[in-house]
Motif scaffolding. Structure first.
Motif, PDB file in Angstrom:
ATOM      1  N   VAL A  45      -1.441   9.658  39.852  1.00 52.27           N
ATOM      2  CA  VAL A  45      -0.424  10.598  39.348  1.00 52.27           C
ATOM      3  C   VAL A  45       0.397  11.176  40.496  1.00 52.27           C
ATOM      4  O   VAL A  45       1.572  11.482  40.338  1.00 52.27           O
ATOM      5  CB  VAL A  45      -1.020  11.730  38.455  1.00 52.27           C
ATOM      6  N   ARG A  46      -0.199  11.278  41.675  1.00 46.31           N
ATOM      7  CA  ARG A  46       0.594  11.724  42.829  1.00 46.31           C
ATOM      8  C   ARG A  46       1.622  10.645  43.180  1.00 46.31           C
ATOM      9  O   ARG A  46       2.791  10.916  43.397  1.00 46.31           O
ATOM     10  CB  ARG A  46      -0.323  12.022  44.020  1.00 46.31           C
ATOM     11  N   GLY A  47       1.139   9.416  43.163  1.00 44.39           N
ATOM     12  CA  GLY A  47       2.005   8.280  43.512  1.00 44.39           C
ATOM     13  C   GLY A  47       3.162   8.118  42.542  1.00 44.39           C
ATOM     14  O   GLY A  47       4.275   7.753  42.944  1.00 44.39           O
ATOM     15  N   ILE A  48       2.931   8.382  41.265  1.00 42.96           N
ATOM     16  CA  ILE A  48       4.056   8.216  40.320  1.00 42.96           C
ATOM     17  C   ILE A  48       4.833   9.519  40.142  1.00 42.96           C
ATOM     18  O   ILE A  48       6.030   9.504  39.922  1.00 42.96           O
ATOM     19  CB  ILE A  48       3.618   7.636  38.942  1.00 42.96           C
ATOM     20  N   GLY A  49       4.142  10.663  40.288  1.00 46.86           N
ATOM     21  CA  GLY A  49       4.811  11.957  40.060  1.00 46.86           C
ATOM     22  C   GLY A  49       5.861  12.269  41.107  1.00 46.86           C
ATOM     23  O   GLY A  49       6.796  13.027  40.849  1.00 46.86           O
ATOM     24  N   LEU A  50       5.727  11.686  42.308  1.00 45.06           N
ATOM     25  CA  LEU A  50       6.733  11.927  43.354  1.00 45.06           C
ATOM     26  C   LEU A  50       8.058  11.238  43.026  1.00 45.06           C
ATOM     27  O   LEU A  50       9.091  11.538  43.617  1.00 45.06           O
ATOM     28  CB  LEU A  50       6.201  11.452  44.713  1.00 45.06           C
ATOM     29  N   ASP A  51       8.016  10.308  42.100  1.00 43.22           N
ATOM     30  CA  ASP A  51       9.247   9.662  41.636  1.00 43.22           C
ATOM     31  C   ASP A  51      10.010  10.698  40.810  1.00 43.22           C
ATOM     32  O   ASP A  51       9.519  11.166  39.775  1.00 43.22           O
ATOM     33  CB  ASP A  51       8.859   8.459  40.752  1.00 43.22           C
ATOM     34  N   LYS A  52      11.224  11.052  41.280  1.00 44.29           N
ATOM     35  CA  LYS A  52      11.977  12.136  40.616  1.00 44.29           C
ATOM     36  C   LYS A  52      12.260  11.828  39.150  1.00 44.29           C
ATOM     37  O   LYS A  52      12.424  12.727  38.336  1.00 44.29           O
ATOM     38  CB  LYS A  52      13.295  12.395  41.354  1.00 44.29           C
ATOM     39  N   ARG A  53      12.330  10.538  38.820  1.00 46.91           N
ATOM     40  CA  ARG A  53      12.610  10.205  37.424  1.00 46.91           C
ATOM     41  C   ARG A  53      11.420  10.543  36.536  1.00 46.91           C
ATOM     42  O   ARG A  53      11.537  10.692  35.337  1.00 46.91           O
ATOM     43  CB  ARG A  53      12.926   8.704  37.285  1.00 46.91           C
ATOM     44  N   ILE A  54      10.233  10.645  37.145  1.00 44.62           N
ATOM     45  CA  ILE A  54       9.015  10.915  36.366  1.00 44.62           C
ATOM     46  C   ILE A  54       8.619  12.386  36.501  1.00 44.62           C
ATOM     47  O   ILE A  54       8.437  13.080  35.506  1.00 44.62           O
ATOM     48  CB  ILE A  54       7.867   9.983  36.831  1.00 44.62           C
ATOM     49  N   GLY A  55       8.485  12.862  37.730  1.00 41.81           N
ATOM     50  CA  GLY A  55       8.118  14.274  37.952  1.00 41.81           C
ATOM     51  C   GLY A  55       6.613  14.478  37.870  1.00 41.81           C
ATOM     52  O   GLY A  55       5.926  13.820  37.088  1.00 41.81           O
ATOM     53  N   ALA A  56       6.098  15.403  38.682  1.00 43.16           N
ATOM     54  CA  ALA A  56       4.645  15.559  38.808  1.00 43.16           C
ATOM     55  C   ALA A  56       4.036  16.463  37.731  1.00 43.16           C
ATOM     56  O   ALA A  56       2.831  16.389  37.475  1.00 43.16           O
ATOM     57  CB  ALA A  56       4.321  16.139  40.182  1.00 43.16           C
ATOM     58  N   ASN A  57       4.847  17.315  37.086  1.00 47.27           N
ATOM     59  CA  ASN A  57       4.268  18.264  36.133  1.00 47.27           C
ATOM     60  C   ASN A  57       3.752  17.571  34.873  1.00 47.27           C
ATOM     61  O   ASN A  57       4.307  16.574  34.433  1.00 47.27           O
ATOM     62  CB  ASN A  57       5.306  19.313  35.722  1.00 47.27           C
ATOM     63  N   PHE A  58       2.706  18.131  34.339  1.00 44.99           N
ATOM     64  CA  PHE A  58       2.118  17.645  33.091  1.00 44.99           C
ATOM     65  C   PHE A  58       1.658  16.197  33.185  1.00 44.99           C
ATOM     66  O   PHE A  58       1.732  15.448  32.235  1.00 44.99           O
ATOM     67  CB  PHE A  58       3.104  17.830  31.909  1.00 44.99           C
ATOM     68  N   LEU A  59       1.183  15.837  34.369  1.00 44.18           N
ATOM     69  CA  LEU A  59       0.676  14.476  34.548  1.00 44.18           C
ATOM     70  C   LEU A  59      -0.809  14.488  34.909  1.00 44.18           C
ATOM     71  O   LEU A  59      -1.337  13.462  35.294  1.00 44.18           O
ATOM     72  CB  LEU A  59       1.452  13.773  35.675  1.00 44.18           C
ATOM     73  N   SER A  60      -1.455  15.665  34.820  1.00 44.11           N
ATOM     74  CA  SER A  60      -2.852  15.657  35.265  1.00 44.11           C
ATOM     75  C   SER A  60      -3.769  15.240  34.118  1.00 44.11           C
ATOM     76  O   SER A  60      -3.511  15.549  32.947  1.00 44.11           O
ATOM     77  CB  SER A  60      -3.246  17.029  35.804  1.00 44.11           C
ATOM     78  N   SER A  61      -4.829  14.552  34.482  1.00 41.06           N
ATOM     79  CA  SER A  61      -5.754  14.082  33.453  1.00 41.06           C
ATOM     80  C   SER A  61      -6.928  15.052  33.348  1.00 41.06           C
ATOM     81  O   SER A  61      -7.220  15.790  34.280  1.00 41.06           O
ATOM     82  CB  SER A  61      -6.241  12.687  33.802  1.00 41.06           C
ATOM     83  N   GLY A  62      -7.578  15.022  32.214  1.00 40.33           N
ATOM     84  CA  GLY A  62      -8.692  15.940  31.981  1.00 40.33           C
ATOM     85  C   GLY A  62      -9.164  15.838  30.546  1.00 40.33           C
ATOM     86  O   GLY A  62      -9.136  14.753  29.962  1.00 40.33           O
ATOM     87  N   VAL A  63      -9.568  16.979  29.978  1.00 38.14           N
ATOM     88  CA  VAL A  63     -10.081  16.953  28.604  1.00 38.14           C
ATOM     89  C   VAL A  63      -8.964  17.019  27.561  1.00 38.14           C
ATOM     90  O   VAL A  63      -9.240  17.162  26.372  1.00 38.14           O
ATOM     91  CB  VAL A  63     -11.089  18.100  28.341  1.00 38.14           C
ATOM     92  N   GLY A  64      -7.723  16.913  28.021  1.00 40.69           N
ATOM     93  CA  GLY A  64      -6.615  16.825  27.070  1.00 40.69           C
ATOM     94  C   GLY A  64      -5.921  18.141  26.812  1.00 40.69           C
ATOM     95  O   GLY A  64      -6.368  19.189  27.233  1.00 40.69           O
ATOM     96  N   TRP A  65      -4.812  18.030  26.098  1.00 36.46           N
ATOM     97  CA  TRP A  65      -4.013  19.215  25.808  1.00 36.46           C
ATOM     98  C   TRP A  65      -4.526  19.924  24.558  1.00 36.46           C
ATOM     99  O   TRP A  65      -5.224  19.340  23.736  1.00 36.46           O
ATOM    100  CB  TRP A  65      -2.537  18.865  25.662  1.00 36.46           C
ATOM    101  N   GLY A  66      -4.152  21.219  24.451  1.00 36.94           N
ATOM    102  CA  GLY A  66      -4.513  22.006  23.269  1.00 36.94           C
ATOM    103  C   GLY A  66      -3.534  23.138  23.151  1.00 36.94           C
ATOM    104  O   GLY A  66      -2.401  23.047  23.619  1.00 36.94           O
ATOM    105  N   GLY A  67      -3.975  24.239  22.532  1.00 37.90           N
ATOM    106  CA  GLY A  67      -3.109  25.404  22.407  1.00 37.90           C
ATOM    107  C   GLY A  67      -2.418  25.462  21.058  1.00 37.90           C
ATOM    108  O   GLY A  67      -2.551  24.557  20.236  1.00 37.90           O
TER     109      GLY A  67
END
Ligand SMILES: NC(=O)c1ccc[n+]([C@@H]2O[C@H](COP(=O)([O-])OP(=O)(O)OC[C@H]3O[C@@H](n4cnc5c(N)ncnc54)[C@H](O)[C@@H]3O)[C@@H](O)[C@H]2O)c1
Length: 463
Positions: free
Chosen positions: A268-290
C-alpha cells in the motif's frame, strides 16, 4: 444569519457549534429531552475530542441555544438545516421516517414573513430533495384551514437545497472548519447564493482559527461546488462508496499477500505514493464499519435495484468487508487451534479511534462470532465500554478498565480499534499476565518489533 439545525447528533451538533462560532445565531433542536438537558449544560451526549469545550464556549457566547420546538426555531430562522438520522432498514434502504417527520413539522411551522432555505444535511437517497419539498408543502397545507381563501402572497416561500456532510467522527470540528469542499445542490440560484454567503468564512478561510482546531498550514481556500439536487445527493453516496472500496481493495490484496508471502504494508505504500491512487484509506485490517459506509452503500445499491441496474463493484466492496471482519477469527484458530473455552481480549470496541460510536463496529461482529464458538470475550475500550454495555446487553462480554485487566489470563489479545494508547502498551508487563502470549494486530497499527522483543507472538493482516 438566523439558523436552526434540527437534530443535534454527531452532524447537527457539530454543525450548530461551528456555525455559532462563525457568528450566526443558531438554535439546535432535538426531540430527545435527556440529550437536550445535557447539551444545555455544554456536555455532548457522545465522545468527540474537543467538543465539550467548544460547546460551552458557543453557549456562553450567546450564539448557540437549544430547543425541543421546531416551530419556534423555524419561526426565528432564515436557514433551517435537517440533520436527523437516516439509519438502515433490514433491506438496505434508508429509514427516512425522521426526515419525513421533521420536513412536515417544518412545513407546519413556516409563515410568510420571509423566504426560508431548508437545507438537507442528512444523507438521503437520490430524489429526496423533491420529496422533502413535497413533505414541507404538505405540512404547510395541513395548517391552512381555509386554503381557498388564503391569498397567494400569504403562502410561505421556501426552497430546498442539499448540502451533504463529509465530516469524520473523531475529527469532526476540524473537518467542519477545514473541509476539502462544500457541496450544495440547488435548483434555485438565490438559495445557492445564500448558502455561499453562509459558508463564506470557511470558503475564504477568513475566520480566526480556534485554538483546539488549528488551520492546516497549506489551506488557503475551500472549493464551493454547486450542483443540481440529485447530483449533490449522489456525491455523498459515491464518496463513501469509493472510500469503502479502497479499504476493501487493500484487504483483498492483503489476503493475496498472505498466500504469496508478500507484505501488504509495503504494497500500500508502494501504490499509495502514486498521486492518482493516494495513500489514504488504503490500510488493511478488520475492515470498515461505522454509521455511514455500510448504510450508504446499502442505500446506493437499493436505488440501483429500483432502476434494474447492477452494481458489482459495490457488492464486492461489501462482500470483501464481511469476509475481512472474520479474518482475525481464522488467525486465532490457526494459532490456538480450538477456540471453545479460550479467553480472547479485544483491544477497542468503537468502529474507529477518537469516537465512542459503535454503529456497525467490526468489534461487535468479532465478539459475536467468538461467543458463538464458545470463547470467553473480554473487552477494553478507552471510551466505549459503558456505551457498549448499554446498547448491547445481549452480548455476554467481560468489561475491563485497563489493558492489564484485559490481558490477565487471556489466551490472545486482538487489536480491533487502533487507539493511540495501544501503540504505547507495556508489552512485557502484559505478556507476564497472559495465559498465552499472542497478539493479533487487526489494524496493522502496532510496531511489530516492540511486541516481539517483549516475547509475544505477533500476527498482523496481510504480512
Ligand atoms: N455521523 C457521521 O459521521 C456522519 C457523517 C456524514 C453524514 N452523516 C449523516 O448525517 C445524518 C445524521 O447523522 P448523525 O450521525 O448525526 O445521527 P444521530 O443519530 O447522531 O443524530 C440524529 C439526531 O436527530 C434527533 N432527532 C430525530 N428525530 C427528531 C425530530 N423529529 N426532531 C428533532 N430531532 C430529532 C435525534 O434525537 C438525534 O439526536 C445521517 O443521515 C447520517 O448518515 C453522518
Amino acid at each position: 444569519m438566523d439558523i436552526s439545525v434540527i437534530g443535534a447528533g454527531y452532524v447537527g451538533l457539530v454543525t450548530s457549534a461551528c456555525l455559532a462560532y462563525l457568528g450566526n445565531r443558531v438554535i439546535a433542536v432535538d426531540s430527545n429531552r435527556e440529550k437536550l438537558a445535557s447539551l444545555k449544560q455544554g456536555r455532548a451526549p457522545f465522545y468527540e475530542p474537543g467538543l465539550d469545550q467548544f460547546l460551552k464556549e458557543a453557549i456562553e457566547s450567546g450564539f448557540l441555544e437549544f430547543s425541543d420546538s421546531i416551530e419556534s426555531a423555524v419561526a426565528r430562522s432564515q436557514v433551517v438545516f435537517i440533520a436527523v438520522g437516516t439509519p438502515p432498514l433490514v433491506n438496505g434502504e434508508s429509514d427516512l421516517s425522521q426526515v419525513m417527520a421533521v420536513a412536515r413539522a417544518i412545513g407546519r411551522s413556516l409563515d410568510s414573513s420571509r423566504k426560508r432555505i431548508i437545507v438537507n444535511k442528512s444523507t438521503v437517497p437520490v430524489g429526496s430533495g423533491n420529496w422533502v419539498e413535497m413533505l414541507v408543502s404538505q405540512g404547510v397545507q395541513s395548517v391552512q384551514t381555509v386554503p381557498a381563501r388564503a391569498s397567494k402572497s400569504d403562502a410561505p416561500v421556501f426552497s430546498v437545497v442539499s448540502n451533504p456532510e463529509f465530516l469524520r467522527e473523531g475529527s469532526a470540528i476540524a473537518d467542519s472548519f477545514y473541509p476539502d469542499r462544500i457541496v450544495v445542490g440547488a435548483s434555485d440560484d438565490q438559495a445557492a447564493a445564500l448558502m455561499k454567503q453562509l459558508y463564506q468564512p470557511i470558503l475564504s478561510q477568513s475566520f480566526e482559527a480556534p485554538a483546539y482546531a488549528p488551520r492546516p498550514s497549506s489551506l488557503a481556500t475551500v472549493p464551493f461546488v454547486v450542483t443540481d439536487l440529485p447530483s449533490a445527493e449522489l456525491i455523498k453516496y459515491a464518496a463513501n462508496a469509493f472510500l469503502a472500496m479502497k479499504i476493501s481493495f487493500a484487504n483483498e490484496i492483503a489476503g493475496l499477500c498472505e498466500k504469496v508471502g508478500a507484505d501488504v504494508r509495503q504494497i500500500v505504500r508502494g501504490i499509495g505514493l502514486d498521486k492518482r491512487i493516494g495513500a489514504n484509506f488504503l490500510s488493511s485490517g478488520v475492515g470498515w464499519g461505522g454509521s455511514c459506509f455500510g448504510k450508504d452503500i446499502g442505500a446506493l445499491m437499493q436505488v440501483a435495484r429500483e432502476y434494474n441496474y447492477t452494481t458489482p463493484l459495490l457488492e464486492a466492496t461489501c462482500e470483501v468487508n464481511e469476509r475481512q471482519r472474520l479474518v482475525v477469527i481464522k488467525k486465532l484458530q490457526e494459532e490456538l487451534k480450538i477456540l471453545k473455552g479460550r479467553t480472547v481480549g479485544l483491544m477497542g470496541l468503537s468502529f474507529k479511534p477518537n469516537t465512542d460510536d459503535l454503529r456497525d463496529a467490526p468489534s461487535l461482529t468479532i465478539a459475536r462470532q467468538l461467543l458463538k464458538m464458545g470463547a470467553s470475550v473480554k473487552v477494553y475500550d478507552p471510551v466505549a465500554n459503558d456505551i457498549c454495555r448499554d446498547q448491547h446487553p445481549d452480548l455476554d462480554l467481560v468489561y475491563c478498565d485497563t489493558l492489564t485487566h484485559l490481558a490477565t489470563d487471556s489466551d490472545a489479545l486482538v487489536l480491533v480499534t487502533e487507539w493511540e494508547e495501544f501503540q504505547r502498551s507495556d508489552w512485557k508487563g502484559l505478556s507476564k499476565v497472559m495465559r498465552w502470549p499472542l497478539i493479533i494486530d487487526g489494524r496493522n497499527a502496532l510496531i511489530e518489533s516492540d511486541v516481539t522483543i517483549a516475547g509475544l507472538i505477533y500476527r498482523g493482516i496481510g504480512h
